[in-house]
Write a protein that holds these residues in place. Sequence first.
Motif, PDB file in Angstrom:
ATOM      1  N   MET A  11       0.411   5.628  -9.640  1.00 14.28           N
ATOM      2  CA  MET A  11      -0.580   4.719  -9.054  1.00 14.28           C
ATOM      3  C   MET A  11      -1.265   5.231  -7.789  1.00 14.28           C
ATOM      4  O   MET A  11      -2.161   4.574  -7.275  1.00 14.28           O
ATOM      5  CB  MET A  11       0.101   3.375  -8.733  1.00 14.28           C
ATOM      6  N   LYS A  12      -0.832   6.382  -7.284  1.00 16.71           N
ATOM      7  CA  LYS A  12      -1.316   6.761  -5.943  1.00 16.71           C
ATOM      8  C   LYS A  12      -2.817   6.979  -5.835  1.00 16.71           C
ATOM      9  O   LYS A  12      -3.382   6.917  -4.756  1.00 16.71           O
ATOM     10  CB  LYS A  12      -0.562   7.980  -5.412  1.00 16.71           C
ATOM     11  N   ASP A  13      -3.487   7.265  -6.968  1.00 16.78           N
ATOM     12  CA  ASP A  13      -4.927   7.493  -6.886  1.00 16.78           C
ATOM     13  C   ASP A  13      -5.769   6.237  -7.076  1.00 16.78           C
ATOM     14  O   ASP A  13      -6.999   6.288  -6.980  1.00 16.78           O
ATOM     15  CB  ASP A  13      -5.336   8.543  -7.925  1.00 16.78           C
ATOM     16  N   LEU A  37       0.838  -1.199   0.000  1.00 14.10           N
ATOM     17  CA  LEU A  37       0.000   0.000   0.000  1.00 14.10           C
ATOM     18  C   LEU A  37       0.878   1.257   0.000  1.00 14.10           C
ATOM     19  O   LEU A  37       0.675   2.180  -0.790  1.00 14.10           O
ATOM     20  CB  LEU A  37      -0.914  -0.011   1.234  1.00 14.10           C
ATOM     21  N   LYS A  38       1.884   1.270   0.876  1.00 13.54           N
ATOM     22  CA  LYS A  38       2.779   2.430   0.974  1.00 13.54           C
ATOM     23  C   LYS A  38       3.487   2.692  -0.352  1.00 13.54           C
ATOM     24  O   LYS A  38       3.552   3.826  -0.817  1.00 13.54           O
ATOM     25  CB  LYS A  38       3.810   2.211   2.088  1.00 13.54           C
ATOM     26  N   LYS A  39       3.975   1.588  -0.958  1.00 13.37           N
ATOM     27  CA  LYS A  39       4.708   1.748  -2.223  1.00 13.37           C
ATOM     28  C   LYS A  39       3.788   2.319  -3.303  1.00 13.37           C
ATOM     29  O   LYS A  39       4.198   3.138  -4.121  1.00 13.37           O
ATOM     30  CB  LYS A  39       5.267   0.402  -2.690  1.00 13.37           C
ATOM     31  N   ILE A  40       2.540   1.868  -3.318  1.00 16.42           N
ATOM     32  CA  ILE A  40       1.590   2.345  -4.312  1.00 16.42           C
ATOM     33  C   ILE A  40       1.284   3.815  -4.091  1.00 16.42           C
ATOM     34  O   ILE A  40       1.245   4.609  -5.042  1.00 16.42           O
ATOM     35  CB  ILE A  40       0.294   1.488  -4.271  1.00 16.42           C
ATOM     36  N   LYS A  41       1.093   4.207  -2.837  1.00 18.91           N
ATOM     37  CA  LYS A  41       0.790   5.601  -2.511  1.00 18.91           C
ATOM     38  C   LYS A  41       1.971   6.541  -2.780  1.00 18.91           C
ATOM     39  O   LYS A  41       1.781   7.740  -2.959  1.00 18.91           O
ATOM     40  CB  LYS A  41       0.318   5.734  -1.049  1.00 18.91           C
ATOM     41  N   GLU A  42       3.171   5.959  -2.789  1.00 17.78           N
ATOM     42  CA  GLU A  42       4.365   6.764  -3.065  1.00 17.78           C
ATOM     43  C   GLU A  42       4.546   7.011  -4.566  1.00 17.78           C
ATOM     44  O   GLU A  42       5.319   7.868  -4.970  1.00 17.78           O
ATOM     45  CB  GLU A  42       5.624   6.038  -2.562  1.00 17.78           C
ATOM     46  N   SER A  43       3.837   6.238  -5.368  1.00 18.86           N
ATOM     47  CA  SER A  43       4.012   6.348  -6.816  1.00 18.86           C
ATOM     48  C   SER A  43       3.116   7.420  -7.399  1.00 18.86           C
ATOM     49  O   SER A  43       1.926   7.469  -7.137  1.00 18.86           O
ATOM     50  CB  SER A  43       3.678   4.997  -7.465  1.00 18.86           C
TER      51      SER A  43
END
Lengths: 162, 144
Positions: free
Chosen positions: B90-92, B81-87
């Motif tokens: 992909m964050k949305d 989840l953290k990695k996705i939100k950092e991108s």
Amino acid sequence: MEVDQLQRNFLEYTNLLFREGFLDGQFSQLQLLQDESNPDFVFEVVSLFFEDSERLLNDLTIALDQQNVDFKKIDAHVHQLKGSSSSIGAQRVKNTCIAFRDVCLEQNAEGCLRCLQQVKQEYLLVKTKLEALLRVRVPHLFSLEQQIVAAGGAIPMLNDFC
Amino acid sequence: MDVAAMDEPHVLAVDDNLIDRKIVEKLLKNSSCKAENGQRALEYLGLGDDKQNSSNDNQARKVNMIITDYCMPGMTGYELLKKIKESSVMKDVPVVIMSSENVPTRINKCLEEGAEMFMLKPLKYSDVKKLRCELLCNAVVKAS
């Protein structure tokens, strides 16, 4: 045999399995997912469960046979088995896994061996019963489900567990 | 208007349990693809370590939702989840976390990090309604 009678038999047998605690409501959830586009869904998931469980039970046997038992690894395997059995509604297997994890936390090797025996027993029991319900290993005998489908009926469900 | 929102909803399901992957796949019918752990999920999304080539951008852009198990070897669902939100790419994309364990601190941690929803396993047929609603809401937001 008439469809009505077959459906009654199927319900009675499923009901028995629920009453004896072999299956819980999650099994009904799987039945809800089965439809014309995927008429073998329950059978497929249950077959996957059999394959996966046998692999895990084998891995557990090997892991417990080691000189230095790796309890973390054992816990990981039991966690997997607990997850799968929970997802298909194999209640007694799931409950045995929960107890197994507690014993594993204590790092009690003998206790773990006893738990493994219990899980194997519960697994074999539910396997036999599910095979009778869904498919039978003996080719000339038809499972209750197959008989119903062959007679053109729909697989009935217990309303209580929907 | 975002073209991806007009396509069939596309979900990436991440779970190390084979049976659970099969069930999630069925729950989401034609709209899902699967990954067996966080690392594979990141690669699929073009967020892998070796910085994937542009061919994965199309694949990643089609993903409308990610549903992931919490307990997985190598990388937990929270870490994914953290990695996705950092991108930035992909964050949305909404991320739904599943777990067989009802641990309030775990749930709060995930929600605070930006998870859309937390669902308890085993998933039920009624959970699919919640997920579809989530997908629909996201598609509407994207289109506006």
